[in-house]
Design a protein around this motif. Sequence first.
Motif, PDB file in Angstrom:
ATOM      1  N   VAL A   1       9.026  31.760  33.980  1.00 14.16           N
ATOM      2  CA  VAL A   1       7.769  31.500  33.372  1.00 14.16           C
ATOM      3  C   VAL A   1       7.456  32.917  32.597  1.00 14.16           C
ATOM      4  O   VAL A   1       7.792  33.983  33.055  1.00 14.16           O
ATOM      5  N   GLY A   2       7.085  32.631  31.399  1.00 16.68           N
ATOM      6  CA  GLY A   2       6.874  33.851  30.129  1.00 16.68           C
ATOM      7  C   GLY A   2       7.891  34.093  29.741  1.00 16.68           C
ATOM      8  O   GLY A   2       8.237  35.157  28.760  1.00 16.68           O
ATOM      9  N   LEU A   3       9.359  33.494  30.041  1.00 18.44           N
ATOM     10  CA  LEU A   3      10.463  33.692  29.148  1.00 18.44           C
ATOM     11  C   LEU A   3      10.468  33.112  27.834  1.00 18.44           C
ATOM     12  O   LEU A   3       9.824  32.222  27.695  1.00 18.44           O
ATOM     13  N   SER A   4      11.015  33.893  26.907  1.00 12.47           N
ATOM     14  CA  SER A   4      11.125  33.306  25.359  1.00 12.47           C
ATOM     15  C   SER A   4      11.999  32.102  25.497  1.00 12.47           C
ATOM     16  O   SER A   4      13.264  32.081  25.879  1.00 12.47           O
ATOM     17  N   TYR A   5      11.594  31.152  24.588  1.00 17.30           N
ATOM     18  CA  TYR A   5      12.784  29.913  24.496  1.00 17.30           C
ATOM     19  C   TYR A   5      13.839  30.304  23.660  1.00 17.30           C
ATOM     20  O   TYR A   5      14.704  29.297  23.755  1.00 17.30           O
ATOM     21  N   ASN A   6      13.899  31.508  23.194  1.00 16.32           N
ATOM     22  CA  ASN A   6      15.099  32.051  22.527  1.00 16.32           C
ATOM     23  C   ASN A   6      15.923  32.399  23.683  1.00 16.32           C
ATOM     24  O   ASN A   6      17.283  32.855  23.054  1.00 16.32           O
ATOM     25  N   GLU A   7      15.585  32.517  24.803  1.00 18.86           N
ATOM     26  CA  GLU A   7      16.605  33.262  25.960  1.00 18.86           C
ATOM     27  C   GLU A   7      16.850  32.214  27.022  1.00 18.86           C
ATOM     28  O   GLU A   7      17.000  32.533  28.122  1.00 18.86           O
ATOM     29  N   ILE A   8      16.735  30.932  26.603  1.00 17.26           N
ATOM     30  CA  ILE A   8      16.881  29.974  27.568  1.00 17.26           C
ATOM     31  C   ILE A   8      18.157  30.096  28.266  1.00 17.26           C
ATOM     32  O   ILE A   8      19.286  30.098  27.681  1.00 17.26           O
ATOM     33  N   PRO A   9      18.278  29.989  29.737  1.00 20.86           N
ATOM     34  CA  PRO A   9      19.488  30.237  30.538  1.00 20.86           C
ATOM     35  C   PRO A   9      20.545  28.872  30.392  1.00 20.86           C
ATOM     36  O   PRO A   9      19.942  27.864  30.086  1.00 20.86           O
ATOM     37  N   ASN A  10      21.642  29.252  30.537  1.00 16.69           N
ATOM     38  CA  ASN A  10      22.690  28.056  30.323  1.00 16.69           C
ATOM     39  C   ASN A  10      22.693  27.212  31.357  1.00 16.69           C
ATOM     40  O   ASN A  10      23.059  25.931  31.045  1.00 16.69           O
ATOM     41  N   TRP A  11      21.934  27.578  32.552  1.00 20.30           N
ATOM     42  CA  TRP A  11      21.956  26.300  33.676  1.00 20.30           C
ATOM     43  C   TRP A  11      21.206  25.175  33.371  1.00 20.30           C
ATOM     44  O   TRP A  11      21.414  23.763  33.922  1.00 20.30           O
ATOM     45  N   ILE A  12      20.235  25.313  32.479  1.00 27.12           N
ATOM     46  CA  ILE A  12      19.421  24.213  31.869  1.00 27.12           C
ATOM     47  C   ILE A  12      20.315  22.920  31.324  1.00 27.12           C
ATOM     48  O   ILE A  12      20.098  21.751  31.776  1.00 27.12           O
TER      49      ILE A  12
END
Length: 684
Positions: free
Chosen positions: A439-450
């Motif tokens: 929560v609060g993470l930028s969508y430019n920093e989406i992790p690879n596990w998604i």
Amino acid sequence: MSFTLSLTRFFSVLTFGFLVCIAGAAIMEDYGIGRQWIGYFFIFVTLGAYAVIGLLSRTSDMHEYFVASRTVPSVYNGMATAADWMSAASFLGVAGTLFYSGFEALALLVGWTGGFVLIALLIAPYLRKFAFFSVGDFLATRYAGPDKGRAVRLICVLITVSISFVYVIAQIYAVGLITSRFAGVEFGIGVFFGLAGILVCSFLGGMRAVTWTAVAQYIVMIVAMMVSVVALIGFTGKGDTERFVDGGPTSFPEYVRAQERKFFADPAEAEVRSVYLREADRYQLLIDTLPSSWAEGYEARRKNLELARYDGSTFQEIKAAERVLTSYPKDPQDAKRKWSQEKQRYLDKVKASVPHFGSVKDDSGLSNSRALISFLAVAFTLMCGTVALPHIIMRFYTTPNASQTRWSVVFALGCILVIYLASPWLSVIAKVVVYENLVGLSYNEIPNWIAAWSRVTPGLATLQDVNQDGVVQFAEIGLSPDILVLITPEIAGMPFFLSGLIAAGGLAAALSTADGLLLAIAGSLSHDLYYRVLDPEATAQRRVTMSKIALLSAALMAAWITSLQPGNIVVLVGSAFALAASSLFVPLVAGIFWSGATRRGALWAMGTGFLSSSLCLALTNSSFMALFNLDAVQIGGLSGVASGVFTIPLSALAMVVASLLGGRKDEAPAVMRVLRLPESEGKV
């Protein structure tokens, strides 16, 4: 005693070896070994260990194949029972359901744990007084009647196969999720890949092999759960389990409650919920205006495809337009089913993003009576269902005597309790991890596990910027309850070997339960149907062969259905419990404690309970009802899993009325005399 000592030595070495494997995986990751190889390592090492035990336990002896020669010591039968019981729903699904449902999901733990107390008191020691092989054996002997119990046995076969088949689909689904993610294969391939692991434990050795592999699987489960919870608490708490709310220290649970209320009041979160509600209303409007809404949508997509073909669009654009048209509902009935599912999906997103953690009280402090009634109804159904599960009842026939059977249930309850106490903690830790790392993470920093989990099957893990602010809100996170336990270490940024360890535990839980369920199906078909009804002169060797054929056929059919991704693990398991509670609980308990219960009463109780429960489950399932262009209903405001609160009393009423109005009052006097003997004097 020497046999028990030999077992203790063997499984102690196995436990030490598994701990060495965990340390080895950690060292492998530290030296830069890729994540995929660590996933392979955990899956193939554990499957290899189960395969070795299964091969060493192979047998063609009838008594070893069906009841492990009735020589399993109580402590190890307790561990095997716990493993058979600790399904994917318990190991993986409970924490995920608690994550999204809060207090309501504790009904799962209360019902399942309470059910084992009822087993110890009402069922286990009494059934072990007989040298039976199955549930059908006891019911057919107790309710013999003029046809020597044939009608009771046949209905019991139908019920046993139905219950076990629904239950085993949930387990194979979990196997498919785990193997496809950690072995890097497609979901359908992962299902059949895991099927090999299931069959190697049960096909060659029957109950003997299933018992000893189940003990090994319980060891894997308990080590995986305990190591993971301790590691997550240490990593998340940074040495303590406190967080700060309003400037003061507080515990994890209080921190979670405070964060939930904070997110609920956040304008950005409220905006996301309003978008979901608008989408739900849009789908409802489409449903209300059928069939014209379907025809307009189909025509618009067909014209888009024609334009793409004739206005110079690229090949990729034409293919995209074709996919849009192909995925559109094929007719108005299909449209209603799909649009109803989409509407419910958006409503579920809204429900999952509102405060629910903690208690069944609203903001005024008054008890939410509806939630409390639902809680009690689910717990009641699961308790009665636990008592009546065929694959658990089969375990009561594997101990040397009735006394050890009772103690094995006590040991099983203790083994289960350890993991059930850890599940709520794991749910709370998962909340903290999601709040602080996602929560609060930028969508430019989406992790690879998604992306990794999305490749397993669409919808398992999603992030969508609904309000277009570029920041992840809690309401925008979509994590399937089935994978929450598996994915928490990855969200926390912990070493990947912990994810592999939890995957090994989840795989052990699914495999152990699937083995027991398939053996229950095979035993019911080969012993109760083939031997007792069709061919009473069949040799012991032929009976074992027929059991293997039935086991293999059931496994392949279940794997094929599972490859179609039938639904949520906890819902499938809950349905199996509701069916078991409604159809078998009353005949079993009445057969032991009420001498006035008759064959006619048992037939009416089983038939009434099974049919009424099936009807309730169908009426409350939106996907099933949409096939008939109908809306799902809530019976008394309760879910299908809670329907046992209606169907179990209905089954009991049928038993009492039918027994009192007709039939002989003492149809099985010999059975009742054995039931009343002291435990040491039972027929062994």
